[in-house]
Scaffold this motif. Sequence first.
Motif, short mmCIF file in Angstrom:
data_model
loop_
_atom_site.label_atom_id
_atom_site.label_comp_id
_atom_site.label_asym_id
_atom_site.label_seq_id
_atom_site.Cartn_x
_atom_site.Cartn_y
_atom_site.Cartn_z
N PRO A 1 0.84 -1.21 0.00
CA PRO A 1 0.00 0.00 0.00
C PRO A 1 0.87 1.25 0.00
N THR B 1 0.60 4.83 1.17
CA THR B 1 -0.27 5.62 2.06
C THR B 1 0.42 6.92 2.46
N HIS B 2 -0.43 7.93 2.73
CA HIS B 2 0.05 9.21 3.26
C HIS B 2 -0.91 9.63 4.36
N GLN B 3 -0.37 9.74 5.57
CA GLN B 3 -1.18 10.08 6.74
C GLN B 3 -2.39 9.13 6.84
N ASN B 4 -2.06 7.83 6.74
CA ASN B 4 -3.05 6.75 6.86
C ASN B 4 -4.13 6.79 5.79
N GLU B 5 -3.89 7.49 4.70
CA GLU B 5 -4.84 7.54 3.59
C GLU B 5 -4.24 6.79 2.41
N LEU B 6 -4.98 5.81 1.90
CA LEU B 6 -4.50 4.99 0.78
C LEU B 6 -4.51 5.83 -0.50
N ARG B 7 -3.32 5.98 -1.11
CA ARG B 7 -3.20 6.75 -2.34
C ARG B 7 -3.00 5.85 -3.57
N THR C 1 7.66 2.89 -1.47
CA THR C 1 6.25 3.33 -1.42
C THR C 1 6.10 4.63 -0.63
N SER C 2 6.94 4.80 0.41
CA SER C 2 6.89 6.06 1.18
C SER C 2 7.27 7.24 0.30
N ALA D 1 4.49 7.99 -2.05
CA ALA D 1 3.40 8.71 -1.37
C ALA D 1 3.73 10.20 -1.27
#
Length: 408
Positions: A2, A4-10, A36-37, A40
């Motif tokens: 996954p 993710t950015h601030q617990n939001e799936l992008r 992945t980071s 994001a």
Amino acid sequence: MPVTHQNELRAILYVENELATDCFTSERINVLSILTSQMAISLQNSRSFKEQLKIQQVAEFQRGRAQEAEIYREKQEEFIDRICHEIRNPIQGIMGNCDMMNVHIREMRQLIGHGQPEMLEKIQGLDSFVDAVAICAKYQKVITDDVLTLSKLEFGKIVLVDSALSPAVLLDGVIRMFEAEMEKKGIKMTRDVTGVEGLVANGDGMRISQVLINLLSNAIKFTSAGGIKIIMDQTSHGVKVELKCTVEDTGCGMHESECKHLFNRFEQVAQRTQSEYGGSGLGLFICKNLVNLMGGTIRVESVKDVGSRFIFTASLGYPSEEQLAEYRTQLEASVATPRVEKKQRDQQLKVLVVEDNKINHKVLTSMLVKAGCTCMGAYNGVEGLAMYKEHEFDLNFYGCHNASNEWL
């Protein structure tokens, strides 16, 4: 994996390998996690850039619309000023010609005498027609002036010009404007200025007069019997003084429900008011805005079939020594004997008339000649100023604009 950015799936990173077993070791998974980071962060930066770009585009669009709106407002104001000026010229011509016709009618009546009753009756009928035309022109001029004042209020073009003034003297000047009309209707006028006797304050006398003229005009219009009373008083507030003006009449009055919306734009008391009394429904709305500009308030008290009372206040200052000295000089000049009165009775006043409207020029010149003056005329400011420098005049009338559309 996954993204993710601030617990939001992008997004989702999908990696597949069928050529080797156990290729997704923990170390490689950690590398993919770092990847992945970064993905994001890149996606977030891209989104932020797009949002910022959109905000800039909206801001530029709004600035463009604001500039267009300002240009439109300026053109609209210029258009209204020009139209009002163009309407005023023929109105003034109509009113002036009506005055001249009334003069000729009176002369004809005197020449005919009482020996020809039929001719006198026809002249009397002509007199009533001329008066009707003059009344129509007068009402049209009031509406034109109201529209122009409303335009300047809405565009914020009315700026208060403070100078030393005497409320009592100012009121006397306003009352003199309506003496003939009140005498014609048989209305009595009383004034009580004991509360402001001797007061010299600092304010915009023209705007105070404009409100008084409007209120007094309405009082005369809606009063058929009885009288009108004007009261002026003051209350001191340190460096300020509150001027209070009350205009009372014994006219038709209004119900309480009719008073609620009286100061709204285009508002009139009843539907019949327009047909019976005319008007645009702008006068009291303009008064309210002018009074607000002067830091005051305006209200009405009325009883149906008894009369009405309009009360307004204006916040004034105290004049400086320089303003007070200038006011006293002007006051002394106004009560001094004018130079034109020193002329001998057998000498004619020499008058310069500068007016760019040919009809108004003719009317004004005719009135002055009728009054025993000799006139020289010009149709533009340059020619008028040249005449002023070459000749000596007892009176000068200027009604022309210069290239900048300013009064000479």
